[in-house]
Design a protein around this motif. Sequence first.
Motif, PDB file in Angstrom:
ATOM      1  N   THR A 112     -25.650  -9.341  17.191  1.00  0.00           N
ATOM      2  CA  THR A 112     -26.504 -10.491  17.458  1.00  0.00           C
ATOM      3  C   THR A 112     -27.139 -11.043  16.177  1.00  0.00           C
ATOM      4  O   THR A 112     -27.333 -12.249  16.061  1.00  0.00           O
ATOM      5  CB  THR A 112     -27.611 -10.111  18.454  1.00  0.00           C
ATOM      6  OG1 THR A 112     -28.247  -8.931  17.988  1.00  0.00           O
ATOM      7  CG2 THR A 112     -27.056  -9.866  19.830  1.00  0.00           C
ATOM      8  N   ALA A 113     -27.440 -10.161  15.220  1.00  0.00           N
ATOM      9  CA  ALA A 113     -28.054 -10.644  13.980  1.00  0.00           C
ATOM     10  C   ALA A 113     -27.083 -11.547  13.223  1.00  0.00           C
ATOM     11  O   ALA A 113     -27.471 -12.565  12.641  1.00  0.00           O
ATOM     12  CB  ALA A 113     -28.471  -9.459  13.103  1.00  0.00           C
ATOM     13  N   GLU A 212     -32.507 -11.249  25.391  1.00  0.00           N
ATOM     14  CA  GLU A 212     -31.912 -11.408  24.067  1.00  0.00           C
ATOM     15  C   GLU A 212     -32.973 -11.558  22.979  1.00  0.00           C
ATOM     16  O   GLU A 212     -33.975 -12.237  23.146  1.00  0.00           O
ATOM     17  CB  GLU A 212     -30.973 -12.623  24.070  1.00  0.00           C
ATOM     18  CG  GLU A 212     -30.332 -12.917  22.746  1.00  0.00           C
ATOM     19  CD  GLU A 212     -29.539 -11.749  22.171  1.00  0.00           C
ATOM     20  OE1 GLU A 212     -29.170 -10.838  22.925  1.00  0.00           O
ATOM     21  OE2 GLU A 212     -29.290 -11.758  20.961  1.00  0.00           O
ATOM     22  N   TYR A 213     -32.705 -10.900  21.852  1.00  0.00           N
ATOM     23  CA  TYR A 213     -33.672 -10.916  20.758  1.00  0.00           C
ATOM     24  C   TYR A 213     -33.011 -11.304  19.430  1.00  0.00           C
ATOM     25  O   TYR A 213     -33.357 -12.299  18.817  1.00  0.00           O
ATOM     26  CB  TYR A 213     -34.339  -9.547  20.659  1.00  0.00           C
ATOM     27  CG  TYR A 213     -35.237  -9.361  19.464  1.00  0.00           C
ATOM     28  CD1 TYR A 213     -36.457 -10.005  19.407  1.00  0.00           C
ATOM     29  CD2 TYR A 213     -34.854  -8.558  18.392  1.00  0.00           C
ATOM     30  CE1 TYR A 213     -37.279  -9.861  18.300  1.00  0.00           C
ATOM     31  CE2 TYR A 213     -35.674  -8.402  17.295  1.00  0.00           C
ATOM     32  CZ  TYR A 213     -36.872  -9.040  17.254  1.00  0.00           C
ATOM     33  OH  TYR A 213     -37.694  -8.894  16.163  1.00  0.00           O
ATOM     34  N   GLY A 214     -31.992 -10.534  19.050  1.00  0.00           N
ATOM     35  CA  GLY A 214     -31.416 -10.653  17.707  1.00  0.00           C
ATOM     36  C   GLY A 214     -30.950 -12.037  17.310  1.00  0.00           C
ATOM     37  O   GLY A 214     -31.286 -12.533  16.233  1.00  0.00           O
ATOM     38  N   SER A 215     -30.175 -12.702  18.184  1.00  0.00           N
ATOM     39  CA  SER A 215     -29.631 -13.994  17.776  1.00  0.00           C
ATOM     40  C   SER A 215     -30.701 -15.076  17.809  1.00  0.00           C
ATOM     41  O   SER A 215     -30.608 -16.067  17.109  1.00  0.00           O
ATOM     42  CB  SER A 215     -28.452 -14.368  18.673  1.00  0.00           C
ATOM     43  OG  SER A 215     -28.869 -14.398  20.007  1.00  0.00           O
TER      44      SER A 215
ATOM     45  N   GLU B 230     -26.026  -3.058  16.869  1.00  0.00           N
ATOM     46  CA  GLU B 230     -27.283  -3.164  17.609  1.00  0.00           C
ATOM     47  C   GLU B 230     -28.443  -3.534  16.689  1.00  0.00           C
ATOM     48  O   GLU B 230     -28.612  -2.980  15.615  1.00  0.00           O
ATOM     49  CB  GLU B 230     -27.578  -1.846  18.334  1.00  0.00           C
ATOM     50  CG  GLU B 230     -28.879  -1.834  19.102  1.00  0.00           C
ATOM     51  CD  GLU B 230     -29.073  -3.053  20.008  1.00  0.00           C
ATOM     52  OE1 GLU B 230     -28.069  -3.569  20.529  1.00  0.00           O
ATOM     53  OE2 GLU B 230     -30.212  -3.498  20.179  1.00  0.00           O
ATOM     54  N   PHE B 231     -29.236  -4.474  17.133  1.00  0.00           N
ATOM     55  CA  PHE B 231     -30.306  -5.008  16.288  1.00  0.00           C
ATOM     56  C   PHE B 231     -31.693  -4.800  16.905  1.00  0.00           C
ATOM     57  O   PHE B 231     -32.541  -4.122  16.330  1.00  0.00           O
ATOM     58  CB  PHE B 231     -30.043  -6.491  16.023  1.00  0.00           C
ATOM     59  CG  PHE B 231     -31.095  -7.151  15.195  1.00  0.00           C
ATOM     60  CD1 PHE B 231     -31.160  -6.919  13.831  1.00  0.00           C
ATOM     61  CD2 PHE B 231     -32.016  -8.005  15.764  1.00  0.00           C
ATOM     62  CE1 PHE B 231     -32.135  -7.523  13.050  1.00  0.00           C
ATOM     63  CE2 PHE B 231     -32.993  -8.614  14.991  1.00  0.00           C
ATOM     64  CZ  PHE B 231     -33.049  -8.376  13.639  1.00  0.00           C
ATOM     65  N   GLY B 232     -31.899  -5.341  18.101  1.00  0.00           N
ATOM     66  CA  GLY B 232     -33.233  -5.353  18.700  1.00  0.00           C
ATOM     67  C   GLY B 232     -33.835  -3.968  18.872  1.00  0.00           C
ATOM     68  O   GLY B 232     -34.943  -3.689  18.403  1.00  0.00           O
ATOM     69  N   SER B 235     -34.358  -2.202  15.618  1.00  0.00           N
ATOM     70  CA  SER B 235     -35.412  -2.854  14.861  1.00  0.00           C
ATOM     71  C   SER B 235     -36.786  -2.311  15.243  1.00  0.00           C
ATOM     72  O   SER B 235     -37.650  -2.103  14.378  1.00  0.00           O
ATOM     73  CB  SER B 235     -35.334  -4.357  15.123  1.00  0.00           C
ATOM     74  OG  SER B 235     -36.452  -5.009  14.622  1.00  0.00           O
ATOM     75  N   PRO B 249     -27.382  -4.350  10.415  1.00  0.00           N
ATOM     76  CA  PRO B 249     -28.021  -5.556  10.943  1.00  0.00           C
ATOM     77  C   PRO B 249     -29.450  -5.749  10.428  1.00  0.00           C
ATOM     78  O   PRO B 249     -29.861  -6.876  10.154  1.00  0.00           O
ATOM     79  CB  PRO B 249     -28.017  -5.319  12.460  1.00  0.00           C
ATOM     80  CG  PRO B 249     -26.896  -4.376  12.688  1.00  0.00           C
ATOM     81  CD  PRO B 249     -26.870  -3.490  11.491  1.00  0.00           C
ATOM     82  N   GLU B 253     -31.128  -8.841   8.080  1.00  0.00           N
ATOM     83  CA  GLU B 253     -32.367  -9.569   8.371  1.00  0.00           C
ATOM     84  C   GLU B 253     -33.273  -9.628   7.141  1.00  0.00           C
ATOM     85  O   GLU B 253     -33.784 -10.686   6.777  1.00  0.00           O
ATOM     86  CB  GLU B 253     -33.120  -8.905   9.536  1.00  0.00           C
ATOM     87  CG  GLU B 253     -34.353  -9.678   9.950  1.00  0.00           C
ATOM     88  CD  GLU B 253     -35.319  -8.870  10.822  1.00  0.00           C
ATOM     89  OE1 GLU B 253     -35.222  -7.632  10.820  1.00  0.00           O
ATOM     90  OE2 GLU B 253     -36.165  -9.489  11.475  1.00  0.00           O
TER      91      GLU B 253
END
Lengths: 278, 301
Positions: A112-113, A212-215, B230-232, B235, B249, B253
């Motif tokens: 997603t990032a 959803e968060y990353g994008s 995986e990001f969220g 994070s 990821p 950022e």
Amino acid sequence: MLLSRTLLKRHTVLPGFDLALGFALLYISLIVLVPLSAAFLKTFTLSWSQFVDATTTPRVLASYRLTFGASFLAALLNALFGLIVAWVLVRYTFPFKRVVDALVDLPFALPTAVAGIALTAIWAENGSLGRWLPFKVSFTPLGVWVALVFIGLPFVVRTVQPVLEDVNRELEEAAATLGASRAQTFVKVILPIVAPALLTGFALAFARALGEYGSVIFIAGNMPMVSEITPLLIITKLEQYDYAGATAIAVVMLVTSFALLLLINSLQTWARKRQGGV
Amino acid sequence: MTTLAVPAATAPDIGVAPRAIRAATAEPPWVRRVLIGAALLFLTLFLFVPLVTVFHEAFKKGWDVYLSAILDPDARSAIALTLLAAAISVPANLFFGVSAAWAIAKFDFRGKNLLLTLIDLPFSVSPVIAGLIYVLVFGLQGWFGSWFIDNDLKIIFAVPGIVLATIFVTFPFVARELIPLMQAQGQEQEEAARVLGASGWQMFWRVTLPNVKWALLYGVILCNARAMGEFGAVSVVSGHIRGQTNTMPLHIEIVYNEYQFAAAFAVASLLALLALVTLGLKYVVEQRVKGQKRAVGDRSE
């Protein structure tokens, strides 16, 4: 031994039930159930009025409006174009069709990032697509919507596609011999068959977009009251060490997701019955 | 070729131009073209342009910038941590997936539907909330936080927390791929193996596993792609300590927020490449699984 004696409905010669189920239950409890219950138990440290206050401040309400509104509109666009894409992939031939078909799953596979920074660059004021528009997309609520369209894109295509493949062509032939125009056949014969799958895909895309968060955070601009999504607000509260406040909002989101999950499950059951009946 | 030309040549004789003959269950050519055009335009705007942009931006400033961005010590430690997290969480979820699928697909027991719903649960939980719940359990103010501090074990803002959050978000993939296929295959082959005197493990390695190997591989591929990207969730639990608790990821950022766009896209291009490889493998495996499902269908008919 205990598991197989109490849970199994009939005798079997196959081994390993206790070991397999025991391990699965232990794993699921440690990884999912215990941590999830922590979220609910944490909110019990708040009184009811504290809970309501934490989850209904103007800033939180603004984030719900944005998150639910943008998710709904993104799922709506995905429902329309997802149906068209599924139709085109099932019924027509065109160059590079297989490549296109395989790439539909890209939002599932692309982190997603990565999607977030790419979309931001494209729709920025000097971006490859953004420069042609008279209005701003990146760093506005419109940008949130664009990101949510991207991440929800495969759901409708992938739920509608198999159902369209299974549509009995004889039904369409029958409609044609009875004098129906092609448009009438589509609306009265094909659409009712794919409707449950279309709704399921819509609900899946909507549910995915809600969390959803990353994008989103790259393209949103994250202005409080304007372009701040609810998951980001949870993180902001965490960073301020307001654990109870963060958890209260999380519980609101969790309950919404579970309600959606139930809805999706019943939609899928409906779809299966419908398909079995045709 | 010559025989094909004959009907085309004779068609005008019966007074109907060939292109006017259209099946009643097909759309007019213009409708077809509009629909294909609309689909491709939509996919171009929302899929292909973002994908191309990642690589375009990554190489915009040339190979030197690209290489130095990837070989940067912080980037390398982020890559190493991402590989480590995937190397732990994928096998763990593979083990769980096989166990759960064996119990669910081959046995009839009470509470099966509940278990199936529980397996789907992480799909409907926001990644941010997935991270949050581990902070609540293992964080400083959490249930076991003080015990872990007393024993000098760091979970949150450290590697174990990252691994746990990754396991949570990738947890359903293998099980979800295996369960439908194993249910369709039924129990007969395993029962036959047992009756013929195979031990439990012999049956598993020689009958069950070969039957599901493609679906298993497919689940592992999906699980791995999600684990590395995986990001969220990560994070929330990572603490963003450069060179220590940054995954790829998260590194993207940080570098992006420092306006080093080319460097951010360079690392992003590695993950985009992983995504493309995943889709390619997925396509190959899907064809195999389809073939296998067809074979199962033929046998049961």
